[in-house]
Design a protein around this motif. Sequence first.
Motif: not given
Length: 166
Positions: A40-54
């Motif tokens: 997630x850090x590589x993808x979004x630049x932070x570590x906000x974990x994805x939910x199924x909905x996201x």
Amino acid sequence: MPIEGIAQPETLAVSDAVRLRRYDGRHGFALPWYQDPETVRLVDGDERIYTEELLERMYAWQDGHGELYWIEVLEDGAWRPAGDVWLAPEDFAIVIGERARRRGGLGRGAVSALADRARSLGWERVRVGEVYRFNAASRRLFASLGFREETETEKGSSYVLPLREE
């Protein structure tokens, strides 16, 4: 039809053992990739974990605005997803979801295949909206394939690959 007026192929061959398969709406197997803080850090630049909905919203948006594919690897006679890749007229994204598959050429093959796809569509360029400064592996990958830094962004740089002689 994700890109207006353009039919998306079901598969694009990368090699005998790697292919890109058109997104089919199923993505539950990818959730662990987007729940890994490093990915997630590589993808979004932070570590906000994805939910199924996201994850569902992300894939639905990408599928509606470009060509979304699974990066699949042939193992023991069966194709198995290892990442995803998205191509749109003004942006491009790639994720190798399985850590063990990173830095082994899988991303290089997928990026090359989609650059060839864009070239066959008559596009003048492929553009990557942002690669974070700290993501040295992605910066090296894109540079090694002929992408050049286009502009500085808040957290990194955008990259562009010209597909026609300038």
